[in-house]
Design an enzyme around this catalytic site. Structure first.
Site, PDB file in Angstrom:
ATOM      1  N   THR A   1      41.730  46.195  36.391  1.00 54.84           N
ATOM      2  CA  THR A   1      41.115  45.235  35.470  1.00 54.84           C
ATOM      3  C   THR A   1      40.553  44.036  36.225  1.00 54.84           C
ATOM      4  O   THR A   1      40.985  42.902  36.049  1.00 54.84           O
ATOM      5  CB  THR A   1      42.125  44.741  34.418  1.00 54.84           C
ATOM      6  OG1 THR A   1      43.139  43.979  35.080  1.00 54.84           O
ATOM      7  CG2 THR A   1      42.754  45.889  33.672  1.00 54.84           C
TER       8      THR A   1
ATOM      9  N   ASN B   1      36.277  36.512  26.494  1.00 56.56           N
ATOM     10  CA  ASN B   1      36.563  37.009  27.837  1.00 56.56           C
ATOM     11  C   ASN B   1      37.929  37.688  27.955  1.00 56.56           C
ATOM     12  O   ASN B   1      38.206  38.354  28.948  1.00 56.56           O
ATOM     13  CB  ASN B   1      36.455  35.886  28.872  1.00 56.56           C
ATOM     14  CG  ASN B   1      37.109  34.598  28.431  1.00 56.56           C
ATOM     15  OD1 ASN B   1      36.511  33.826  27.673  1.00 56.56           O
ATOM     16  ND2 ASN B   1      38.320  34.355  28.886  1.00 56.56           N
TER      17      ASN B   1
ATOM     18  N   CYS C   1      34.932  40.499  33.049  1.00 53.29           N
ATOM     19  CA  CYS C   1      34.545  40.211  31.665  1.00 53.29           C
ATOM     20  C   CYS C   1      33.086  39.770  31.599  1.00 53.29           C
ATOM     21  O   CYS C   1      32.357  40.141  30.673  1.00 53.29           O
ATOM     22  CB  CYS C   1      35.461  39.150  31.069  1.00 53.29           C
ATOM     23  SG  CYS C   1      35.567  37.619  32.015  1.00 53.29           S
ATOM     24  N   THR C   2      32.647  39.003  32.586  1.00 48.54           N
ATOM     25  CA  THR C   2      31.266  38.512  32.583  1.00 48.54           C
ATOM     26  C   THR C   2      30.277  39.643  32.838  1.00 48.54           C
ATOM     27  O   THR C   2      29.219  39.713  32.201  1.00 48.54           O
ATOM     28  CB  THR C   2      31.100  37.388  33.619  1.00 48.54           C
ATOM     29  OG1 THR C   2      32.020  36.332  33.315  1.00 48.54           O
ATOM     30  CG2 THR C   2      29.683  36.838  33.605  1.00 48.54           C
TER      31      THR C   2
END
EC number: 1.2.1.12
Length: 332
Positions: free
Chosen positions: A120, A314, A150-151
Site C-alpha cells: 500500500t 486519501n 493515493c494521489t
C-alpha cells in the site's frame, strides 16, 4: 470463493481498509500483524476521529480481536518471514506498514506462506504498480504488486481520460494534501525533510511527491510528460489534485468537462466522479471514488491549456482500491 487476507501494519490505511472489507462478500480478513496489543488494536479500530465509531461489536482476547463474534488472529512479529500466513491459508497479504516497499522485503510474506502481496504505497524498486482506471487490465499474475499512492490513484484516471480524448503534451500537478501520521504536530526534528518537520497544525508545507511521475509508470504513454509537487495543509483528511495540462486536440473547457462526465458514467464508473455542486473538502470524507472531478473549480486559458481539479479521500478512496487490487490479484 472468499479471498483470505492478512494485514501487516494496522495504521491509518490498515484500519480503514479493514472497515471497508467488512462490507464486501469477496474478502475476509483472517489475521492482523502489528506490534500493538489486541486490546489497543480493538480500541483504535472502534474509535476513529476522522471516520467515526465503527458500527460493529468489538471485543478481544490475548490472541484475537473479535468482530461480531468472529475471531481475527492478532500477532506481533517484526520479521515478515516469521509470520503464520501458511498456517492460516492466507491468499493475499496487504503490506501496509509503509516500511517494506522493496521486492526483497515484500517477498518475505511469500516465504511465510502467502500466495500474493499487495503493497500500500509506491514501490521503491521494480515492484509493478497497478491503479484502477489506468492499468488493471495489464495485470499478468505477478506475486508482488503495489497500489501506488493515493494521489496517483486520483491523478491517473483523470490523466487517462484527458490523454485518450485530447492527447496530453505536458502537465504539472499540485496536490493540496491532508496531514498524515508522518508529520509533526508541533515543530520537531526531521533531518531528511526540514520543512516536513514543521508543525502540521500551523503551516502549509511544500513537499515533494512522486505521484505524477508514477502516472508515467502505470500509463506509459504519459511517461516524462507529467511531474508535480505537494502542499501539506492542516486538515485531517481529504485532498485535492490540481492538474494544469497542455493538450493537442483543441477543446473548450465545457467539452473537456463533458468527456470527463461521460467517462465517470461509463469506463471510469466506480473510480471517477463528477460534480457541479459548490463543494468543499469535508464533503468527500468517506468517499470510495478516487477521483471526483470538480467542474466549477477548474478553468481554461485557451483551447489547449487547462486547469483541472479533482477531489479524493486519501484514506477511504485509496483503501477501497487496495481491496479492488486484492480481488484482482487473487484471480490469476
Amino acid at each position: 470463493m472468499t479471498i483470505k487476507v492478512g494485514i501487516n501494519g494496522f495504521g491509518r490505511i490498515g484500519r480503514v481498509l479493514f472497515r471497508l472489507a467488512q462490507k464486501r462478500s469477496d474478502i475476509e480478513i483472517i489475521a492482523i500483524n502489528d506490534l500493538l496489543a489486541p486490546e489497543y488494536i480493538a480500541y483504535m479500530l472502534k474509535y476513529d476521529s476522522t471516520h467515526g465509531v465503527f458500527k460493529k461489536h468489538i471485543t478481544f482476547d490475548k490472541d484475537n480481536i473479535i468482530i461480531n463474534g468472529k475471531n481475527i488472529r492478532v500477532t506481533s512479529i517484526k520479521d515478515p518471514e516469521k509470520l503464520m500466513w501458511h498456517d492460516l491459508s492466507i491468499d493475499v497479504v496487504i503490506e501496509s506498514t509503509g516500511l517494506f516497499l522493496k521486492r526483497e522485503q515484500a517477498y518475505k510474506h511469500i516465504l511465510a506462506g502467502s500466495k500474493k502481496v499487495v503493497v500500500t504505497g509506491p514501490s521503491k524498486d521494480d515492484i509493478p504498480m497497478f491503479v484502477r482506471g489506468a492499468n488493471f487490465h495489464k495485470y499478468q499474475g505477478e506475486s508482488i504488486v503495489s497500489n501506488a499512492s493515493c494521489t496517483t490513484n486520483c491523478l491517473a484516471p483523470l490523466s487517462k481520460v484527458i490523454d485518450d480524448n485530447f492527447g496530453i503534451i505536458e502537465g504539472l500537478m499540485t496536490t493540496v494534501h491532508a496531514s498524515t501520521a508522518t508529520q509533526k504536530i508541533v515543530d520537531g526534528a526531521s533531518d531528511k525533510d526540514w520543512r516536513g518537520g514543521r508543525g502540521a497544525l500551523q503551516n502549509i508545507i511544500p513537499s515533494s511527491t512522486g505521484a505524477a511521475i508514477a502516472v508515467g509508470k502505470v500509463l506509459p504513454n504519459l511517461n516524462g510528460k507529467l511531474t508535480g509537487m505537494a502542499f501539506r495543509v492542516p486538515v485531517s483528511n481529504v485532498s485535492v489534485v490540481d492538474l494544469t495540462v497542455r493538450y493537442k486536440k483543441s477543446a473548450t473547457y465545457s467539452e473537456i468537462c463533458q468527456k470527463i462526465q461521460q467517462a465517470s458514467q461509463k469506463e471510469m464508473k466506480g473510480i471517477m466522479g463528477y460534480t457541479e455542486d459548490e463543494v468543499v473538502s469535508t464533503d468527500f470524507n468517506g468517499e470510495e471514488l478516487t477521483s471526483i472531478f470538480d467542474a466549477k473549480a477548474g478553468l481554461s486559458l485557451n483551447k489547449n491549456f487547462v486547469k483541472l481539479i479533482a477531489w479524493y479521500d486519501n484514506e477511504t478512496g485509496y483503501s477501497s482500491k487496495v481491496l479492488d487490487l486484492v480481488s484482482l490479484v487473487s484471480k490469476k
